[in-house]
Motif scaffolding. Sequence first.
Motif, PDB file in Angstrom:
ATOM      1  N   VAL A 149       0.832  -1.198   0.000  1.00 22.89           N
ATOM      2  CA  VAL A 149       0.000   0.000   0.000  1.00 22.89           C
ATOM      3  C   VAL A 149       0.869   1.251   0.000  1.00 22.89           C
ATOM      4  CG1 VAL A 149      -1.762   1.277   1.282  1.00 22.89           C
ATOM      5  CG2 VAL A 149      -1.883  -1.211   1.146  1.00 22.89           C
ATOM      6  N   GLY A 150       1.979   1.211   0.739  1.00 21.03           N
ATOM      7  CA  GLY A 150       2.865   2.370   0.809  1.00 21.03           C
ATOM      8  C   GLY A 150       3.510   2.722  -0.505  1.00 21.03           C
ATOM      9  N   LEU A 151       3.530   1.793  -1.447  1.00 20.48           N
ATOM     10  CA  LEU A 151       4.111   2.046  -2.761  1.00 20.48           C
ATOM     11  C   LEU A 151       3.046   2.145  -3.848  1.00 20.48           C
ATOM     12  CD1 LEU A 151       7.232  -0.312  -2.646  1.00 20.48           C
ATOM     13  CD2 LEU A 151       7.125   2.151  -2.220  1.00 20.48           C
ATOM     14  N   GLY A 152       1.803   2.380  -3.420  1.00 22.63           N
ATOM     15  CA  GLY A 152       0.743   2.585  -4.385  1.00 22.63           C
ATOM     16  C   GLY A 152       0.034   1.339  -4.835  1.00 22.63           C
ATOM     17  N   GLY A 153       0.273   0.201  -4.168  1.00 21.77           N
ATOM     18  CA  GLY A 153      -0.397  -1.036  -4.530  1.00 21.77           C
ATOM     19  C   GLY A 153      -1.532  -1.355  -3.585  1.00 21.77           C
ATOM     20  N   LEU A 154      -1.979  -2.586  -3.662  1.00 19.98           N
ATOM     21  CA  LEU A 154      -3.087  -3.029  -2.817  1.00 19.98           C
ATOM     22  C   LEU A 154      -2.654  -4.008  -1.741  1.00 19.98           C
ATOM     23  CD1 LEU A 154      -5.889  -3.520  -5.477  1.00 19.98           C
ATOM     24  CD2 LEU A 154      -5.667  -1.679  -3.821  1.00 19.98           C
ATOM     25  N   GLY A 155      -1.374  -4.289  -1.629  1.00 18.97           N
ATOM     26  CA  GLY A 155      -0.905  -5.177  -0.572  1.00 18.97           C
ATOM     27  C   GLY A 155      -0.831  -6.617  -1.035  1.00 18.97           C
ATOM     28  N   SER A 156      -0.784  -7.516  -0.062  1.00 19.02           N
ATOM     29  CA  SER A 156      -0.583  -8.935  -0.350  1.00 19.02           C
ATOM     30  C   SER A 156      -1.907  -9.579  -0.730  1.00 19.02           C
ATOM     31  CB  SER A 156       0.011  -9.625   0.886  1.00 19.02           C
ATOM     32  OG  SER A 156       0.306 -10.962   0.606  1.00 19.02           O
ATOM     33  N   LEU A 157      -2.195  -9.595  -2.031  1.00 16.75           N
ATOM     34  CA  LEU A 157      -3.460 -10.135  -2.520  1.00 16.75           C
ATOM     35  C   LEU A 157      -3.312 -11.498  -3.178  1.00 16.75           C
ATOM     36  CD1 LEU A 157      -5.165  -7.077  -4.257  1.00 16.75           C
ATOM     37  CD2 LEU A 157      -5.834  -8.126  -2.119  1.00 16.75           C
ATOM     38  N   PHE A 158      -2.145 -11.805  -3.681  1.00 14.45           N
ATOM     39  CA  PHE A 158      -2.044 -12.884  -4.639  1.00 14.45           C
ATOM     40  C   PHE A 158      -1.129 -13.990  -4.152  1.00 14.45           C
ATOM     41  CE2 PHE A 158      -2.184  -8.651  -6.549  1.00 14.45           C
ATOM     42  CZ  PHE A 158      -3.510  -8.651  -6.941  1.00 14.45           C
ATOM     43  N   CYS A 159      -1.413 -15.197  -4.622  1.00 12.36           N
ATOM     44  CA  CYS A 159      -0.648 -16.374  -4.232  1.00 12.36           C
ATOM     45  C   CYS A 159       0.552 -16.593  -5.151  1.00 12.36           C
ATOM     46  CB  CYS A 159      -1.536 -17.609  -4.283  1.00 12.36           C
ATOM     47  SG  CYS A 159      -3.023 -17.462  -3.309  1.00 12.36           S
ATOM     48  N   PHE A 160       0.361 -16.319  -6.431  1.00 10.33           N
ATOM     49  CA  PHE A 160       1.417 -16.559  -7.414  1.00 10.33           C
ATOM     50  C   PHE A 160       2.033 -15.219  -7.778  1.00 10.33           C
ATOM     51  CE2 PHE A 160       3.257 -17.356 -11.561  1.00 10.33           C
ATOM     52  CZ  PHE A 160       3.831 -18.597 -11.391  1.00 10.33           C
ATOM     53  N   ASP A 161       3.342 -15.084  -7.597  1.00 11.59           N
ATOM     54  CA  ASP A 161       4.004 -13.804  -7.781  1.00 11.59           C
ATOM     55  C   ASP A 161       4.160 -13.479  -9.268  1.00 11.59           C
ATOM     56  OD1 ASP A 161       5.431 -11.530  -7.565  1.00 11.59           O
ATOM     57  OD2 ASP A 161       6.989 -12.334  -6.252  1.00 11.59           O
ATOM     58  N   PRO A 162       3.526 -12.416  -9.765  1.00  7.38           N
ATOM     59  CA  PRO A 162       3.714 -12.047 -11.164  1.00  7.38           C
ATOM     60  C   PRO A 162       5.149 -11.630 -11.462  1.00  7.38           C
ATOM     61  CG  PRO A 162       1.820 -10.915 -10.195  1.00  7.38           C
ATOM     62  CD  PRO A 162       2.593 -11.543  -9.081  1.00  7.38           C
ATOM     63  N   LEU A 163       5.891 -11.207 -10.448  1.00  7.29           N
ATOM     64  CA  LEU A 163       7.266 -10.774 -10.627  1.00  7.29           C
ATOM     65  C   LEU A 163       8.225 -11.892 -10.282  1.00  7.29           C
ATOM     66  CD1 LEU A 163       6.995  -7.216  -9.067  1.00  7.29           C
ATOM     67  CD2 LEU A 163       6.736  -7.891 -11.439  1.00  7.29           C
ATOM     68  N   ARG A 164       7.851 -13.136 -10.613  1.00  8.98           N
ATOM     69  CA  ARG A 164       8.679 -14.275 -10.279  1.00  8.98           C
ATOM     70  C   ARG A 164       9.963 -14.247 -11.110  1.00  8.98           C
ATOM     71  NH1 ARG A 164       4.604 -15.526 -13.513  1.00  8.98           N
ATOM     72  NH2 ARG A 164       4.936 -16.828 -15.353  1.00  8.98           N
ATOM     73  N   SER A 165      10.909 -15.074 -10.741  1.00  4.21           N
ATOM     74  CA  SER A 165      12.165 -15.134 -11.473  1.00  4.21           C
ATOM     75  C   SER A 165      11.972 -15.808 -12.820  1.00  4.21           C
ATOM     76  CB  SER A 165      13.196 -15.922 -10.653  1.00  4.21           C
ATOM     77  OG  SER A 165      12.756 -17.258 -10.483  1.00  4.21           O
ATOM     78  N   LYS A 166      13.011 -15.792 -13.661  1.00  6.04           N
ATOM     79  CA  LYS A 166      12.912 -16.366 -14.999  1.00  6.04           C
ATOM     80  C   LYS A 166      12.671 -17.871 -14.960  1.00  6.04           C
ATOM     81  CE  LYS A 166      15.883 -12.859 -17.096  1.00  6.04           C
ATOM     82  NZ  LYS A 166      17.130 -12.621 -17.850  1.00  6.04           N
ATOM     83  N   THR A 167      13.062 -18.502 -13.871  1.00  5.44           N
ATOM     84  CA  THR A 167      12.859 -19.948 -13.754  1.00  5.44           C
ATOM     85  C   THR A 167      11.441 -20.291 -13.359  1.00  5.44           C
ATOM     86  OG1 THR A 167      13.570 -19.915 -11.437  1.00  5.44           O
ATOM     87  CG2 THR A 167      15.266 -20.277 -13.104  1.00  5.44           C
ATOM     88  N   GLY A 168      10.641 -19.272 -13.038  1.00  2.00           N
ATOM     89  CA  GLY A 168       9.257 -19.530 -12.646  1.00  2.00           C
ATOM     90  C   GLY A 168       9.112 -19.887 -11.180  1.00  2.00           C
ATOM     91  N   ALA A 169      10.173 -19.659 -10.383  1.00  3.31           N
ATOM     92  CA  ALA A 169      10.111 -20.009  -8.965  1.00  3.31           C
ATOM     93  C   ALA A 169       9.154 -19.084  -8.230  1.00  3.31           C
ATOM     94  CB  ALA A 169      11.506 -19.921  -8.349  1.00  3.31           C
ATOM     95  N   LEU A 170       8.488 -19.622  -7.237  1.00  7.31           N
ATOM     96  CA  LEU A 170       7.556 -18.842  -6.438  1.00  7.31           C
ATOM     97  C   LEU A 170       8.260 -18.264  -5.231  1.00  7.31           C
ATOM     98  CD1 LEU A 170       4.439 -21.149  -6.473  1.00  7.31           C
ATOM     99  CD2 LEU A 170       4.797 -19.082  -7.776  1.00  7.31           C
ATOM    100  N   HIS A 171       7.918 -17.030  -4.882  1.00  6.55           N
ATOM    101  CA  HIS A 171       8.453 -16.414  -3.678  1.00  6.55           C
ATOM    102  C   HIS A 171       7.441 -16.592  -2.546  1.00  6.55           C
ATOM    103  CE1 HIS A 171      11.414 -14.785  -6.299  1.00  6.55           C
ATOM    104  NE2 HIS A 171      10.579 -13.981  -6.909  1.00  6.55           N
TER     105      HIS A 171
END
Length: 321
Positions: free
Chosen positions: A289-311
């Motif tokens: 929220v502090g960076l203009g987003g909505l917070g922790s909403l999602f299970c699968f990270d859209p900004l995952r690494s190139k290998t597709g690993a989940l954070h």
Amino acid sequence: MEQRVRPEQVGCGTRGGAEAAVHAVRSFLEEGKTASKILLKLDFKNAFNTIRRDVLIQIVHDTMPMYLPFVWQSTVKVGVWRHVLESASGVQQGDPLGSSLFCLAIERLTKGLTSPLNVWYLDDDTIGVDVDCVVSDLQIGMTEELELGLELNTSTCELFPFGGSHQDRVAISQKVNLVCPGILLPSRSELSLLGAPLMEEGLEEAVRAKTGLMKVFSKRLCLMHAHQALFLLKNCLCLLKLLCILQCSPLWKFPEVLKEFDEVVRSSLAEITNVQMSAEPWRQATFPVGLGGLGSLFCFDPLRSKTGALHPPWCRFGQRN
């Protein structure tokens, strides 16, 4: 209370107690793959409302006398003409001290069982080892419950025999059923604890069930005012519906079902905010929220690494910052 009820009871004074209970039971299941063992889940009928208050007050008097005046005064009293009727059972509903008092009242029961696996989360008990030890503990529980005012609900208790041969597991089920008639026999995919599947066979189905509920919620959110709908979506639904399973289970092995859940959230968010959730707005929404987003909403990270690993959900924001 934390020092008193541990290690058997993790429902009071233990941060992350539910997750600890699930991990402990899963470790027990993974270790016993050769010898015949059983896992037994006990359930009591309306336990918090049936615990005897006279027994509870006596235990408080003997073990924590400094709390006795407060506990005694918190007893529900109803005036009928010239008489006062005091509540004879149950801890006060909504009382922050209620869980502690309940754990204190059943302390003798929790510490009196002899099974190597003996995990309690408030009134939910999970025990396991060989059949003779478990049957002995089951008989102890049936004896103690009468003194505490509790009643074992045999129709909702669960038995899961594993290891050994098929004949051994059938014999174990028959022996336990004599002591606890009507006990349930869940399959590997149905076996769960505190809402979290214990076997990998049940993880995918559990997430799909949550996804189905999320679809129902999304349709109903669209009928509300946008501000209220967004508040409910952010603070009551989304990741919160899966947080327990995420913290207790290896869901990183099933990225597709997590992405399916997120797609439902994405479409719901687009409908509520009237914003087309293309790649850029979608990435912006995942920020804090502090960076203009909505917070922790999602299970699968859209900004995952190139290998597709989940954070893990608790470390995503630190990586983005």
